[in-house]
Each structure stands twice: as structure tokens, then as C-alpha cells.
Design a protein around this motif. Sequence first.
Motif: not given
Lengths: 593, 438
Positions: B206-228
Motif C-alpha cells: 500500500x505504501x509503495x503504491x502511494x509513493x509511486x502515485x504521489x510523485x507528480x503532485x500538483x498544487x491546489x489552492x488552499x481553502x475549504x474542501x470535501x475530504x476523505x
Amino acid sequence: MLSVFWQRARSFLFRAAALISKNIATAIFVGNIFYIVFSILLPEHSMKRRDFMQMTGMGAGAMLLSAVPVIGNPVSAAHLLEPWIDVAAKKKFAEIALNAAKSKGATYTDVRIGRYLQQYLFTREKQVQNIVNAESYGVGIRVIANGTWGFSATSDVTAEGIAKCAATAVEIAKANSKFQTEPVVLAEQKGVGDKTWKTPIKKNAFEIPIQEKIDLLMNVNGEAMKNGAGFVTSNLFFVNEQKYFASSDGSFIDQDVHRIWPTFTVTVTDKAAGKFKTRDAISSPMGMGYEYLDGLTSEKIAGPNGLVGYRNSYDMVEDAITAAKQAKEKMSAKSVLPGKYDLVLDPNHLGLTIHESVGHPTELDRVLGYEANYAGTSFATLDKWESKNFAYGSKLVNIVADKTQLNTLGAVGYDDEGVPCKEWDIIKDGVLVNYQAIRDQVKIIGEKESHGCCYADNWNSVQFQRMPNISLKPGTEKRSVMDMIKGVEKGIYIIGRGSYSIDQQRYNFQFGGQVFYEIKNGQITGMLDDVAYQSNTQEFWNSCSQLCDKDDYRTFGSFFDGKGQPAQVSAVSHGSATSRFDGVNVINTGRKI
Amino acid sequence: MAILSKEEAKKIIDKVLAFSKADEISVGLSGDRTGNIRYARNSVSTSGETSDLSLSVTSVFGKKSGTSTINEFDDASLEKTVRRAEEIAKLAPDNPEYVPMLGAQQYAETNSFSESTAAINPDYRAKAAFDSIDPCIKKNLTAAGYLEDSAGFSAMGNSKGLFGYNKATSIDFSITVRTADGKGSGYAARDYNDASKLSTASATEVAMQKALASSTAKALEPGKYTVILEPTAGVDLLQNMMRSMDARNADEGRSFLGKKGGGTRLGEKLFDERVNIYSDPQNLEIPGSPFSGDGRPQEKVMWVESGVVKNMTYSRFWAEKQGVKAVPPPSGFIFQGGNESLADLIKGTEKGILVTRLWYIRAVDPQTLLYTGLTRDGTFYIENGQIKYPVKNFRFNESPVIMLNNVEAIGKPVRASGNLVPPLKIRDFTFTSLSDAV
């Protein structure tokens, strides 16, 4: 921390059922460390959450529950003054360890014989909640065999016990050398022969009668309540590390280290409004004796509006009175309007910002990834250091590491690897120039000598890289805090350590404080509430635009800084003069629930 | 052998009680074997094992008490320990809040001990680390992890007839996987009483998948979001709230449970009506100790029912003063949920942020339980029911009280840090700034 293997041959654990004293009923036991639930926040402190849940809320009376570690066994107060074995006997034991390890095949050995003493007092309002007197006594032996670290510790301080422990350390090193890909290489350290070092205290806190300490705390609590506090908790922490270090390099070092931390929290409540406000002490933990509590006028630094800063002497009662008045004032203070402000940061506040945004990111083991699963890594990567032009801060920012500054928590003669302590630059004229490194790491940054910042929190913990004092040098131009405020058009003056949080690579942080004053056109106009500032480490230090001078310089510190898995504590000071940072983003933390 | 049987423990405790000359005496006896292995940069850095057996004695004269400990069990040592505790007690100041010791208690049977955990040895730990490191090396990823296991017992007895005994085991594992370029990082954590439920390989996956999937992160504006909030993320905020339910603080007007005009918010609806939180030491997934540290029985307690605060935690002193039942703080809590998995919650989300983990959480305002902290090790943007791309980490400023009024959906609870916590879908979660940290 490169391939260290440890074993605790025998450790004194006492577990949840075995409260050190039933009358506080807020004890937690994790590993060999005993925690008392207490109203302070510890940077990155780890403990098993379930143990915490089990014990909190049991009359702690504290708002921000955290825990204070106590190492060892409860003893009587008188026992803390009993003399320890003399230095010749310590040397004899150490030589047994050195010889035993060598005969089993160790190529390097160090041995730490330690007696760790603690006296902690806890009170609330008119009563003593708990007095803890504790002692931890034993030997830790670290060896290199087959190019691999091995560690073992024992509380059996006899010739047989020590020889057996040394043999175990070698066995562990050998057994685990199969994991090792590269052999450990230590930076050279010539033996220093027989040495002694003592914290230059004037009054040994352990010699002051308990009743005198209780009287002081009752006076603190009484004065706070007289001045409007509804509740108050107050505490005194005293630590004495008596430790003997010997190594196969030919060092035999006897050290006697003292630390003190007086602190309190006052709370003012308004039941009708359903509101409460707190104010913590603006004392600092120090590497001093009981003389820190003398409250000398000569060590008070005058601030604006009658505010006082304490240098190397603390007036606890005076601060408690001020705290009660300020907590009351907070009740009706104006809620801050979010936006950009020029911040004037008091040393009693700035110390923690330095700790989190410069101290931790420049720990070399962290930079290399050894703390990745817990505390995190660092933005201050080796390529930034290699470039020799990474602008960590503005030209005014000169940050030094040291384990030598008088009266500080970091000050000792030699570190726990027997390396003589010194001062070195971390940030020079704004540029990142160095890290904090110990004997098995320092070659990575091309140096031949350890920085001397290795520490273990007990004889049965293995020593590893720990933060030395990290301090911001004061300015060279003559300037008081009043002079500084005069030049600020729209700003906030922040005193004391509040809520603090920073990401795992130390870029983004948010800090609160104890008291906040609005500055308009060079004047303090009144108190503010709900203030926290958010910034990015590099941006923040580059916005540093002015420093007060050496007359305003004083230290702040952390008594229980946490690092490692299993976690160890360490004490560290951070000096600075009041400093100005321009255009920092301030948010409003007020909410309705 | 650090784990004594109930009979062996009782025999020692009874012997110690018989040495007492104090008004009251209580004895705690506990032993355990704990081991750990830590690795970083794909190689083991520390590993060890500790075994311990220790006894503590608390003697009381009037309102004065003193404690002494020992780890030798011959008669002379035991008696010496009792005498030392008595000496320390005589010198102690009066504690005006001292409450006499409890008498005999009825304790529930809990299933907190597991043979599979008690049997762990260095080979098991080495293999657990290998199963986590090896797949990372094969994919050119960097693993840093920590495993700690413990098996032990705890017994207590006192001169009023109380006796309790419990055996427990635990295993805790956490893994951070980073990509070689340092741009991606993933995390997973597991904890159990029973080690046979742990697979370090599958948690690492699980950690490996997340590491591989997270490497091209985009910046979103801070603010109020729906989160899981995955359970690993939500548990910290919920736990902080559960730790703040002390009745004395509320009665004294310095808690989020204090009320305008005095009194407490006990009985008030403070959260969304779908919020139900209880504790139960006999729960099969998070079996806890049958007694609290001071000997009070742990029972099933409703803390929040249909959004209403039903109970607060008490010290025995404060409960006696208020004339109410002295409910101890629980060892773990259960946040009730539905049957939807994390994947189901993602599927049902039009726009939102998936949060793996929260980090460096600190209280900002104890009045409102406002906390700040950051997301870490896997933060993703969700659109039309699918994970679209990784996003840069955010700093949040949020109160669990506000969060539990903004509930959109509650998934199926899973074990996290000794609690049962569902993935939570929350609207208007407050992110206040961006972080460059990976």
C-alpha cells in the motif's frame, strides 16, 4: 545510528498498574521511561497511544495533555544526595568493560557508567499533586566488531555483570554484521586521558529542602490566584546526570551535569461567557542550579509597557502575577485581523521557531533519511549545502551550533562519544554552511572530526546524533526591543511559546505564542488574541530584517525534545535577541463550536 | 520468564500485602518481553529485545502515599521494598484529594493476549523487515519502517481485597516508502493484538503504491474542501477529542465541554446525529485491559450517541465530589460506521481530497479543540469518483467538533492505533496553506 544494535539486558520498567505515586494518578509507562501526564507540549514526542488513553483524564487538570518522562526508580529525596562511587572505582569498572570487549574481538569500545537523578514537583492551586524523586543507575557498552555496532546495557554494576554485558555487546555486533553492507568508520578522536567536567552551578537544587520548593510553588499559585487566576498548576524539574565515559581511544571522562526548569500555567475562566484563557510561564529551562530562581534584578531585561524578559535569573512569583493579569486581559483582547504583519519576536518565543526550522532540518542523520518513517527528512539537502550559496536566510542571519555556551542545556565538556565540545557555524551570513554530525557520519560532509553532539538519554539507551544548542547570533548594531518597535508601522509583538507545528521536511510551519501585542506606527496599542503565523522556513528567515543586540540576548529551550524509535529525550537551548521579520502571514485561530 | 500466571502473580502479591504496616497498601506486578526492529534506507538500523519483571508497592498513611519498586523477588527484597514505600509515604505531604483504595472488583474477560504475538523472536522480526524492504529494493524505492511487539501481563492487588490480572500482546508496524528522486512518499500503519493478522508485505505494498502515485503532485489552492480521511488520518484528531472529555475540566469551565453560563454540555447534541462513539474492552478487534490503571473496571461505555454527549471521564476524586459514577477513560474507542469501504467512499465523491495521514498535530485553541497539522505521505485529488492526480500537502486548521458536524459519509471502521475508526467523508475541511514537503 548506522547499524546500531542494542539490548537492554535488564531494565527497570514499571508498568501502568504500578504508579509511582497514587496521588497524582496520571502516570504512563512506555518502554523504560515513565511518563507523567502534564500540561506541556513536547516537540515530536512519541508514546504508545493506547497507554496514553489509559491514563489521561485521571485528575490531570491539564488542558493540553502531554507527558513528562521520568527515567528509573522512585527513591527518597535524601537518596539523591548520597555520594556515588569515586572516580577510581568508575575507572576500574570501565577498564573491565574495555578489556572484556577487546578480548572478545571488539575493535572499538565505549562504556558509559551513569547515574541519572531527577526530582520533579507538581502542584495545583493550594496543593502538592506529586513529588517524584527518581534514580536510574547502570552501564551501557557500545562496541564495533566485524565493522558493525553492537550495544548492551546492564544495571548489574559489578565486575562480572560488566564483563558479561561487554561480551553480549560483541556477540550482538557479530551476529548482526550479516546485515551490514558497509563497515562503520569512525572519525578519529584522540584519547583525552583523565578529565572531569561539572556544570558551574552555585546552588545544587537537590540540596534545597523540599519544603522550600513547595513554599515557592504555593507562593506562585497564591499570587496568581490573588491576581485573578481561577486555576494554576506549577512545576519544578531538576535533573542531575552523573556520568562516566571511557573509550578504547584512551579517554576517561567524569561529568556532573545539572539542569533546571521552573514553569507554570495560569487559567482564567469566565463561566458566564463560557470562555477560558491561559498563560504559561516565560521562564526557560537552563543548565544551571537553583540560583536560576534567585530573580536577580540585574538579569531582568526591560521591555515595552512594563514587560520583563528574564536572562539567567528568573523571578517566578513576579511572572505568575504578570501571567494572571495577562490571561485576564486576553479575555477581552481584540481578535486579530488576518493579513501580513511585521513580527517582533521575543527570544522566549523565537527559540522554538529556531529549534523547529533550523535545528531539526540540519541534523545530518535526518537529511540522510534515517528518520524518514517518524520525524521525517529535511529540505536542507546535501546539494543545497554543496552549492555554498543556498540562502537559508537574509544576510543578518548567523546561526551557530554549540555545546559550550554557559548556562545552557547543551553545555557539557564532552559528548557521549568522548568528543570535546565546541562551537561551529550552521548558517553564515544567511548561507547554509554545515550540519550537525557525529563520529560515524561526519565523513559524509568531508570533515575529519566529529562535531561532538552525540547523546543518550540514559545508560541503557544507545547514543546517537542529538541537537546541540542552536542559536541566532545577536545584531552588532546597538538596538533594544523598544528601538525595534519604534520602527514598525503595522506589526505584532509575540512573547512565549504557544502552539507549534511544522511539516516533515521543515518547509511549512505555524506558530502561536503566549501573549500578542498589536504595533501601530511604532507604538504598542493593545493586546491581540487568536494569533498564529504561517510561513515557509526559507521565506521566513529571508524576511529577517533587524536584530536587537547582545544586551537583549537570552536563551530559551526544550527540556524533553524527542527523537528516534524507540524514542529518546534530550535537552537543548536556543539563544537569540529579539528579532524582526517582515510581511509574515498571520491567521486568525478563533472558532465557534 | 517474564509472563507469570495468574496464580504465580497472586502468590507474590499476597506475600507483599502481608508485609504491610501501613493503613493501606497496593501492589502492582507486571512483566513483559518487548522487541523491535527499525530500518531506513533499505537496511536495518536498530533491533533489540527487552525482558522485564517488576513489582511496585504503594503504601498509604492517612492521606500520604509513597511508592517503591523492585525487580528482585526474594522475601527479604520484597519486605525491604514495602518498608521503603512506607518511609517515603511518611515523608510525603498530605494529598487532600486522596481517595481510599477500591475493594474487590468484578472484571470482564477480555481476549487481549495472542500466542502468535507472544511467540515472536528475532527471526520473525528480521523476516518482517525483509518482506518490507525487499519489494522496495526491487522497485528502486526506499523503505523506512518500524515494528514493535510486546507480550506481557499486569496484575494488581491491595489490602482492601482487590485483585486483577490480565495478559496482553500487541504488535505495531509502520512503513514509509519514498521514491528514489524524493518526489513521492507513501505510508501505511497497522496494529493488532494478534500478530498473525499482520502482513508487513501487504502494508508495504500500500505504501509503495502511494509513493509511486504521489510523485507528480500538483498544487491546489488552499481553502475549504470535501475530504476523505482514511482511518490513519482521522484517528489522531478523534483521539485528541476523546482525550479531552475529562469532566473536571468541563465542570471547571476550561474544556470544549464547558457551557456558557456554567455547567457542562453533557446531554447536548454536539455532533451530526450519525456520530456514535463507544468503548468496550471486550470488543474482539480491539480487546483492551479489563481494568484501568487504578483498578476501576473497564466497561462498555457510550461516549457519543446520535451526536449527543453521553458520558465524560472522571477521576475517582472528582466523581465522589460530584456524586456520580467514576467512569475511567477507555483504552480505545469505537467509532461506529456503515458498510462502505474506502473505495466506495471515493466512488461516491464528485470532488474531494483523499488524505492518507496527518502529521505534527498540535492544539491551537483548547476552547474549541482547534488543531493544526499537515497532510503527509499520499494526498490525492478525487473527481467524479476517481483518484485523478496527487496534490501537494496542505496545512489544516480544523476542530474535530466542527468536522463531526460536517459529516457527508461514514465508511466501515477498521483498526487504527488501538481504536476502530471508519474512513470519514467530511465537507468544508479547512486547509489554510500549502507545503512543499514530500
